[in-house]
Scaffold this motif. Structure first.
Motif, PDB file in Angstrom:
ATOM      1  N   ARG A   6       0.919  -1.151  -0.161  1.00  0.00           N
ATOM      2  CA  ARG A   6       0.049  -0.007  -0.005  1.00  0.00           C
ATOM      3  C   ARG A   6       0.861   1.297   0.078  1.00  0.00           C
ATOM      4  O   ARG A   6       0.333   2.190  -0.539  1.00  0.00           O
ATOM      5  CB  ARG A   6      -0.970   0.141   1.068  1.00  0.00           C
ATOM      6  N   ALA A   7       2.145   1.201   0.527  1.00  0.00           N
ATOM      7  CA  ALA A   7       3.004   2.273   0.654  1.00  0.00           C
ATOM      8  C   ALA A   7       4.433   2.142   0.755  1.00  0.00           C
ATOM      9  O   ALA A   7       4.804   0.873   1.406  1.00  0.00           O
ATOM     10  CB  ALA A   7       2.429   3.207   1.888  1.00  0.00           C
ATOM     11  N   ALA A   8       5.436   2.651   0.243  1.00  0.00           N
ATOM     12  CA  ALA A   8       6.791   2.593   0.510  1.00  0.00           C
ATOM     13  C   ALA A   8       7.579   3.841  -0.028  1.00  0.00           C
ATOM     14  O   ALA A   8       6.783   4.789  -0.733  1.00  0.00           O
ATOM     15  CB  ALA A   8       6.984   1.574  -0.601  1.00  0.00           C
ATOM     16  N   ALA A   9       8.353   3.906   0.761  1.00  0.00           N
ATOM     17  CA  ALA A   9       9.279   5.542   0.553  1.00  0.00           C
ATOM     18  C   ALA A   9      10.889   5.070   0.814  1.00  0.00           C
ATOM     19  O   ALA A   9      11.172   4.039   1.359  1.00  0.00           O
ATOM     20  CB  ALA A   9       8.777   6.210   1.566  1.00  0.00           C
ATOM     21  N   CYS A  10      11.688   5.985   0.171  1.00  0.00           N
ATOM     22  CA  CYS A  10      13.074   6.161   0.395  1.00  0.00           C
ATOM     23  C   CYS A  10      13.604   7.271   0.252  1.00  0.00           C
ATOM     24  O   CYS A  10      13.048   8.505  -0.195  1.00  0.00           O
ATOM     25  CB  CYS A  10      13.839   5.074  -0.619  1.00  0.00           C
ATOM     26  N   LEU A  23      -1.139   4.483  -0.988  1.00  0.00           N
ATOM     27  CA  LEU A  23      -2.445   4.515  -1.471  1.00  0.00           C
ATOM     28  C   LEU A  23      -3.394   4.696  -0.229  1.00  0.00           C
ATOM     29  O   LEU A  23      -3.024   3.935   0.929  1.00  0.00           O
ATOM     30  CB  LEU A  23      -2.827   3.050  -1.956  1.00  0.00           C
ATOM     31  N   PRO A  24      -4.472   5.179  -0.294  1.00  0.00           N
ATOM     32  CA  PRO A  24      -5.382   5.474   1.113  1.00  0.00           C
ATOM     33  C   PRO A  24      -6.124   4.015   1.380  1.00  0.00           C
ATOM     34  O   PRO A  24      -6.120   2.996   0.530  1.00  0.00           O
ATOM     35  CB  PRO A  24      -6.416   6.233   0.459  1.00  0.00           C
ATOM     36  N   ALA A  25      -5.962   3.911   2.698  1.00  0.00           N
ATOM     37  CA  ALA A  25      -6.888   2.708   3.141  1.00  0.00           C
ATOM     38  C   ALA A  25      -8.170   2.736   2.960  1.00  0.00           C
ATOM     39  O   ALA A  25      -8.764   1.508   2.818  1.00  0.00           O
ATOM     40  CB  ALA A  25      -6.507   2.620   4.664  1.00  0.00           C
ATOM     41  N   ASP A  26      -8.666   3.840   3.084  1.00  0.00           N
ATOM     42  CA  ASP A  26      -9.945   3.982   2.780  1.00  0.00           C
ATOM     43  C   ASP A  26     -10.427   4.049   1.231  1.00  0.00           C
ATOM     44  O   ASP A  26      -9.951   4.938   0.426  1.00  0.00           O
ATOM     45  CB  ASP A  26     -10.771   5.197   3.567  1.00  0.00           C
ATOM     46  N   GLY A  61      14.890   1.461  -6.213  1.00  0.00           N
ATOM     47  CA  GLY A  61      14.268   0.254  -6.055  1.00  0.00           C
ATOM     48  C   GLY A  61      12.847  -0.157  -5.572  1.00  0.00           C
ATOM     49  O   GLY A  61      12.641  -1.256  -5.210  1.00  0.00           O
ATOM     50  N   LEU A  62      12.020   1.157  -5.579  1.00  0.00           N
ATOM     51  CA  LEU A  62      10.818   1.083  -4.879  1.00  0.00           C
ATOM     52  C   LEU A  62       9.663   0.026  -5.790  1.00  0.00           C
ATOM     53  O   LEU A  62      10.197   0.361  -7.043  1.00  0.00           O
ATOM     54  CB  LEU A  62      10.215   2.170  -4.521  1.00  0.00           C
ATOM     55  N   PRO A  63       9.084  -0.758  -5.009  1.00  0.00           N
ATOM     56  CA  PRO A  63       7.931  -1.358  -6.037  1.00  0.00           C
ATOM     57  C   PRO A  63       7.129  -0.474  -6.693  1.00  0.00           C
ATOM     58  O   PRO A  63       6.896   0.548  -6.381  1.00  0.00           O
ATOM     59  CB  PRO A  63       7.090  -2.302  -4.864  1.00  0.00           C
ATOM     60  N   VAL A  64       6.467  -0.966  -7.850  1.00  0.00           N
ATOM     61  CA  VAL A  64       5.312  -0.278  -8.768  1.00  0.00           C
ATOM     62  C   VAL A  64       3.811  -0.143  -8.125  1.00  0.00           C
ATOM     63  O   VAL A  64       3.550  -1.444  -7.858  1.00  0.00           O
ATOM     64  CB  VAL A  64       5.491  -0.530 -10.027  1.00  0.00           C
ATOM     65  N   PRO A  65       3.292   0.784  -7.671  1.00  0.00           N
ATOM     66  CA  PRO A  65       2.183   0.714  -6.855  1.00  0.00           C
ATOM     67  C   PRO A  65       1.184   0.273  -8.027  1.00  0.00           C
ATOM     68  O   PRO A  65       1.163   0.394  -9.149  1.00  0.00           O
ATOM     69  CB  PRO A  65       1.853   2.209  -6.232  1.00  0.00           C
ATOM     70  N   ALA A  66      -0.144   0.027  -7.373  1.00  0.00           N
ATOM     71  CA  ALA A  66      -1.104  -0.463  -8.486  1.00  0.00           C
ATOM     72  C   ALA A  66      -1.936   0.792  -8.952  1.00  0.00           C
ATOM     73  O   ALA A  66      -2.581   0.673  -9.854  1.00  0.00           O
ATOM     74  CB  ALA A  66      -2.226  -1.009  -7.338  1.00  0.00           C
ATOM     75  N   ARG A  67      -1.739   2.003  -8.376  1.00  0.00           N
ATOM     76  CA  ARG A  67      -2.405   3.248  -9.074  1.00  0.00           C
ATOM     77  C   ARG A  67      -1.006   3.980  -9.592  1.00  0.00           C
ATOM     78  O   ARG A  67      -0.094   4.349  -8.546  1.00  0.00           O
ATOM     79  CB  ARG A  67      -3.281   3.926  -8.032  1.00  0.00           C
ATOM     80  N   GLU A  68      -1.119   4.523 -10.724  1.00  0.00           N
ATOM     81  CA  GLU A  68       0.083   5.406 -11.158  1.00  0.00           C
ATOM     82  C   GLU A  68       0.109   6.613 -10.406  1.00  0.00           C
ATOM     83  O   GLU A  68       1.176   7.102 -10.074  1.00  0.00           O
ATOM     84  CB  GLU A  68      -0.128   5.850 -12.645  1.00  0.00           C
ATOM     85  N   GLN A  69      -1.034   7.493 -10.132  1.00  0.00           N
ATOM     86  CA  GLN A  69      -0.949   8.678  -9.768  1.00  0.00           C
ATOM     87  C   GLN A  69      -1.247   8.553  -7.995  1.00  0.00           C
ATOM     88  O   GLN A  69      -2.233   9.089  -7.407  1.00  0.00           O
ATOM     89  CB  GLN A  69      -2.252   9.666 -10.157  1.00  0.00           C
TER      90      GLN A  69
END
Length: 290
Positions: A6-10, A23-26, A61-69
């Motif tokens: 759901r989230a990652a940062a560096c 990504l929002p939890a809600d 090396g962060l993963p690609v999220p499910a949503r681009e924006q």
């Protein structure tokens, strides 16, 4: 099957920023908000609504999220820094709107804090040394004053042209020194005086290199030299020209001492100006030993 992250940062040290996605939890919320904290004190926040592809190499090396924006990029605002933030070490945290910690890093000293600060004076972090022009390439190096150990994020521009990334050479074996070779953009140069400037990400000036095309006009240094020589001639004329009523001997002695002192000072100024001329000629001719 593992659930998508759901989230990652560096920390992108090259760009002096904290990047990631959230990504929002809600599901009823369109975009998540993240907050950057120093030793538990919030200093800035941002809505995670950027395109992950807009961050380019900073993504690491962060993963690609499910949503681009869903991406974000944060820097520490200069106006939010406190004296305590420039202590021996402090903790940087990134939290989402639910208070969940997405990133926690220990920043070792003020050098690391300034490297992530928006608007920090780059001349406190780096020193530029222009070496020579060889084969149409302006060669030089940037010295890491604070030992950050990372290649600086600097831009270069010619005259009033658009800023571009500094073309770095391969990493040097010497610690804290990053070398560059900038091709002189002939198409952007104009007849007369030109300047090539290195700046920080926010446009903070760091160093400029003068480039002269065509016959050079009288520069500032030559003008200063002529002014000094004119002042010296005036003082000599003042000493040699005596009014009809003869000045007292003590006044004559004082005038002699003043002229001698000014002559010595102007002699030192002339030596300094000649050294400046020689250094500029050596840089333009490409002779590093001159």
């Amino acid at each position: 099957m593992n659930a998508p992250t759901r989230a990652a940062a560096c920390i992108d040290w090259g760009g002096g920023q904290v990047v990631g996605f959230a990504l929002p939890a809600d599901e009823g919320v369109l975009h998540e908000r993240v907050t950057l904290c120093l030793d538990g004190v919030p200093v800035t926040s941002a809505v995670a609504s950027q395109s992950v592809f807009a961050l380019g190499d900073a993504w690491g090396g962060l993963p690609v999220p499910a949503r681009e924006q869903s991406a974000f990029a944060l820097r520490i605002p200069q106006g939010r820094l406190l004296p305590a933030h420039l202590a021996a070490s402090l903790t940087l945290q990134l939290r989402d709107s639910q208070g969940q910690v997405l990133l926690e890093e220990t920043l070792a000293g003020p050098a690391a804090v300034l490297a992530l600060t928006e608007g920090a004076p780059v001349d406190l972090l780096y020193e530029v040394r222009f070496r020579a022009v060889v084969g149409g390439m302006l060669q030089g190096e940037v010295v890491d004053r604070l030992g950050l150990g990372r290649r600086p994020a600097l831009r270069l521009s010619v005259n009033d042209g658009p800023a571009q990334t500094v073309p770095w050479l391969a990493e040097s074996t010497e610690d804290g020194v990053h070398r560059f070779a900038i091709p002189l953009p002939v198409e952007q140069l104009t007849h007369g005086a030109n300047r090539l400037c290195l700046t920080g990400l926010e446009g903070q000036p760091l160093a400029c290199y003068p480039i002269q095309l065509g016959a050079g006009s009288e520069g500032e240094s030559m003008h200063r030299l002529k002014v000094l020589e004119a002042e010296l001639q005036f003082l000599k004329q003042l000493l040699l020209t005596r009014p009809d009523d003869t000045a007292p001997a003590r006044l004559d002695l004082l005038k002699t001492e003043v002229v001698g002192l000014c002559s010595d000072m102007m002699g030192l100024q002339r030596v300094q100006l000649e050294r400046e001329f020689q250094a500029r000629l050596a840089a333009l001719s490409g002779d590093p030993q001159a």
